[in-house]
Write a protein that holds these residues in place. Structure first.
Motif, PDB file in Angstrom:
ATOM      1  N   PRO A  22      48.892  41.485  28.861  1.00 45.60           N
ATOM      2  CA  PRO A  22      49.575  40.884  29.749  1.00 45.60           C
ATOM      3  C   PRO A  22      48.585  40.908  31.058  1.00 45.60           C
ATOM      4  N   TYR A  23      48.292  39.682  31.334  1.00 52.32           N
ATOM      5  CA  TYR A  23      47.443  39.528  32.793  1.00 52.32           C
ATOM      6  C   TYR A  23      46.231  40.390  32.739  1.00 52.32           C
ATOM      7  N   ASP A  24      45.388  39.999  31.501  1.00 58.30           N
ATOM      8  CA  ASP A  24      44.153  40.913  31.563  1.00 58.30           C
ATOM      9  C   ASP A  24      43.145  40.780  32.692  1.00 58.30           C
ATOM     10  N   PRO A  25      42.839  41.706  33.672  1.00 58.79           N
ATOM     11  CA  PRO A  25      42.018  41.391  34.679  1.00 58.79           C
ATOM     12  C   PRO A  25      40.589  40.943  34.491  1.00 58.79           C
ATOM     13  N   ALA A  26      40.323  41.072  33.136  1.00 55.64           N
ATOM     14  CA  ALA A  26      38.949  40.772  32.687  1.00 55.64           C
ATOM     15  C   ALA A  26      38.557  39.116  32.433  1.00 55.64           C
ATOM     16  N   ALA A  27      40.036  38.455  32.149  1.00 62.72           N
ATOM     17  CA  ALA A  27      40.114  37.117  31.928  1.00 62.72           C
ATOM     18  C   ALA A  27      40.119  36.193  33.397  1.00 62.72           C
ATOM     19  N   PRO A  28      39.678  35.223  33.316  1.00 64.60           N
ATOM     20  CA  PRO A  28      40.063  34.283  34.520  1.00 64.60           C
ATOM     21  C   PRO A  28      41.308  33.607  34.769  1.00 64.60           C
ATOM     22  N   VAL A  29      42.265  34.683  35.020  1.00 60.39           N
ATOM     23  CA  VAL A  29      43.775  34.263  35.293  1.00 60.39           C
ATOM     24  C   VAL A  29      44.044  33.488  36.568  1.00 60.39           C
ATOM     25  N   PRO A  30      44.414  32.339  36.453  1.00 54.56           N
ATOM     26  CA  PRO A  30      44.649  31.702  37.846  1.00 54.56           C
ATOM     27  C   PRO A  30      45.190  32.313  38.928  1.00 54.56           C
ATOM     28  N   GLY A  31      44.764  32.585  40.184  1.00 53.88           N
ATOM     29  CA  GLY A  31      45.257  33.364  41.129  1.00 53.88           C
ATOM     30  C   GLY A  31      44.790  34.807  40.887  1.00 53.88           C
ATOM     31  N   GLY A  32      44.130  35.144  40.062  1.00 52.11           N
ATOM     32  CA  GLY A  32      43.697  36.569  39.850  1.00 52.11           C
ATOM     33  C   GLY A  32      44.716  37.332  39.642  1.00 52.11           C
ATOM     34  N   VAL A  33      44.350  38.755  39.327  1.00 53.47           N
ATOM     35  CA  VAL A  33      45.200  39.845  38.936  1.00 53.47           C
ATOM     36  C   VAL A  33      44.994  40.784  40.226  1.00 53.47           C
ATOM     37  N   ASP A  34      46.144  41.348  40.498  1.00 51.92           N
ATOM     38  CA  ASP A  34      46.268  42.466  41.547  1.00 51.92           C
ATOM     39  C   ASP A  34      45.232  43.577  41.200  1.00 51.92           C
ATOM     40  N   PRO A  35      44.165  44.155  41.878  1.00 52.45           N
ATOM     41  CA  PRO A  35      43.393  45.143  41.433  1.00 52.45           C
ATOM     42  C   PRO A  35      44.258  46.480  41.292  1.00 52.45           C
ATOM     43  N   GLU A  36      45.393  46.730  41.932  1.00 57.57           N
ATOM     44  CA  GLU A  36      46.005  47.911  41.693  1.00 57.57           C
ATOM     45  C   GLU A  36      46.746  47.853  40.314  1.00 57.57           C
ATOM     46  N   GLY A  37      46.710  46.955  39.383  1.00 54.43           N
ATOM     47  CA  GLY A  37      47.383  46.704  38.361  1.00 54.43           C
ATOM     48  C   GLY A  37      48.918  47.003  38.099  1.00 54.43           C
ATOM     49  N   TRP A  38      49.405  47.375  36.914  1.00 51.82           N
ATOM     50  CA  TRP A  38      50.839  47.580  36.814  1.00 51.82           C
ATOM     51  C   TRP A  38      51.406  48.816  37.495  1.00 51.82           C
ATOM     52  N   ARG A  39      52.539  48.748  37.973  1.00 48.44           N
ATOM     53  CA  ARG A  39      53.185  50.027  39.093  1.00 48.44           C
ATOM     54  C   ARG A  39      54.638  49.947  38.793  1.00 48.44           C
TER      55      ARG A  39
END
Length: 450
Positions: free
Chosen positions: A431-448
């Protein structure tokens, strides 16, 4: 079919023939491309009608004409979005598109001006076009469903111009003959039923005329038999032979417009009527001409089809009868599913299969027969589609939400599938792989947790 099933079908037909006061009726059930039951009631020239007795098809003619138009499309000779003026220039309604004419959304008047065309000798294309020089458009093209017999007269002329011959010659050569429909003709040949009007207040008959409709003939001229219409019913169900691909026939069955408001129970595709009846989705067409009624429908889910003919102007509820025949056949003798067997696949595609995520939503991707892919929500509901290959790592959506959209596979340097791009939606292995070009980006702090 089993004797008990055949009796139930015969009883349903018999009730309709009596209650509808039809001089004669025939009906059939179609499965696996074959007529598996048929029966006739009443009399034609003193004898019971049989599976080779001709009746008029009426507007079922339109569906057969539509198949030839789709052949032209598949050959690249036209696009369904083309305005008519590109192929039949100079009319007063040239802005209506080919697809709109097929689906009765082109805005054209329902009937040809002048004498009631179904009971009159028809003129040629020049006469029809001249009669439509003014006031031919009754609605803005594309704005609504408005059944137009005229539209199919126009499509007959379109066919003639592309094939360099009359519409009927082209239709016979490219559709009827390849399907073995040799008893489908513009005028009766051999054993045929005469068309009657039944007096509303007495059991008396009045013969109806059956003239040549001329340029309007593509809207309802043809005659046919149980055997021939059974073959056409199988065609609509996807047994399309070499005339069209099954995918094109499926496109014809897809809903293009509804004719009854918000919660549709009936609508129209590309040359085919669509009906939702008791949980079934049925495709085919009804037909009526003075002295005749006809109907063919096939259940897209079970593959069972049925048809009927009657030689009366009004009376029998043919659509309800045909829907009931399908229901009786499927209730008494439901089709067994095909046995599952392992099949060879393109094993180079196996790395694509398995779990993917659209954002946080898990999806499964699997290989299906025909070299295709199926992408569907792991939870079982949501946006699901099938895809066929069009180029290396490119797939075209065939149905569902993603019909017509392109699925692209993006790979890592070593060839491993990294993410999928489907109409701008990015699917990733997690889910929401930060290494992929997810539109809008992925929050750098990740899941919390919050």
């Amino acid at each position: 079919m089993l004797p008990s099933t055949e009796f139930a079908l015969l009883r349903r037909l018999s009730l309709e023939q009596v209650n509808g006061r039809a001089p004669s009726m025939t009906a059939a059930v179609v499965r696996d491309g074959e007529v598996v039951w048929w029966a006739g009631r009443g009399a034609v020239d003193g004898a019971a009608p049989d599976d080779d007795t001709q009746y008029r098809l009426g507007s079922i003619t339109k569906s057969i004409v539509a198949a030839l138009v789709m052949r032209l499309r598949d050959e690249g000779r036209l696009d369904l979005n083309d305005p008519l003026d590109k192929h039949v220039p100079g009319t007063s309604f040239g802005s209506s598109t080919v697809g709109q004419l097929l689906s009765h959304t082109g805005g054209l008047t329902s009937e040809s001006p002048g004498s009631w065309w179904e009971r009159s000798e028809g003129g040629d294309w020049a006469a029809l076009e001249s009669s439509l020089a003014t006031d031919a458009l009754k609605n803005r093209p594309g704005s609504r469903f408005h059944y137009s017999n005229v539209g199919y007269g126009v499509l007959g002329e379109l066919i003639a111009r592309h094939r360099g011959t009359d519409w009927l010659t082209a239709l016979t050569r490219e559709v009827l003959d390849p399907l073995g429909m040799t008893r489908t003709t513009p005028h009766p040949r051999g054993k045929h039923a005469r068309g009657w009007a039944v007096h509303p207040f007495a059991d008396l008959l009045l013969p109806e005329p059956s003239p040549d409709a001329g340029a309007m003939a593509p809207a309802g001229q043809l005659w046919s038999t149980v055997r021939d219409l059974g073959r056409w019913t199988a065609f609509v169900g996807g047994d399309s032979g070499d005339v069209l691909s099954p995918d094109t026939v499926a496109e014809m069955r897809a809903l293009a417009t509804v004719d009854d408001g918000d919660a549709w129970t009936s609508g129209y595709g590309l040359g085919l009527q669509l009906v939702r009846h008791q949980g079934r989705r049925l495709a085919g067409h009804t037909g009526s001409m003075p002295g005749f009624l006809a109907c063919t429908l096939v259940d897209e889910g079970t593959g069972t089809g049925a048809l009927t003919f009657a030689n009366t102007t009004t009376g029998p509820a043919i659509l309800g009868l045909v829907a009931d025949l399908i229901g009786i056949a499927d209730e008494h003798e439901p089709n067994l599913p095909d046995e599952w067997r392992p099949t060879e696949v393109d094993r180079s595609l196996l790395p694509l299969t398995g779990l993917w995520h659209w954002g946080p939503t898990p999806y499964h991707l699997r290989l299906i027969p025909g070299g295709m892919l199926s992408l569907y929500p792991a939870g079982g509901s949501g946006r699901a589609s099938r895809f066929r290959p069009v180029a290396e790592d490119e797939w075209l959506g065939l149905d569902g939400y993603y019909a017509g959209e392109t699925l692209r596979v993006h790979r890592a340097a070593d060839g491993t599938p990294r993410h999928l791009d489907l109409a701008t939606f990015v699917f990733t292995r997690t889910p929401y792989d930060p290494a992929a070009p997810v539109p809008g980006g992925v929050d750098p702090e990740g899941w919390r947790t919050a």
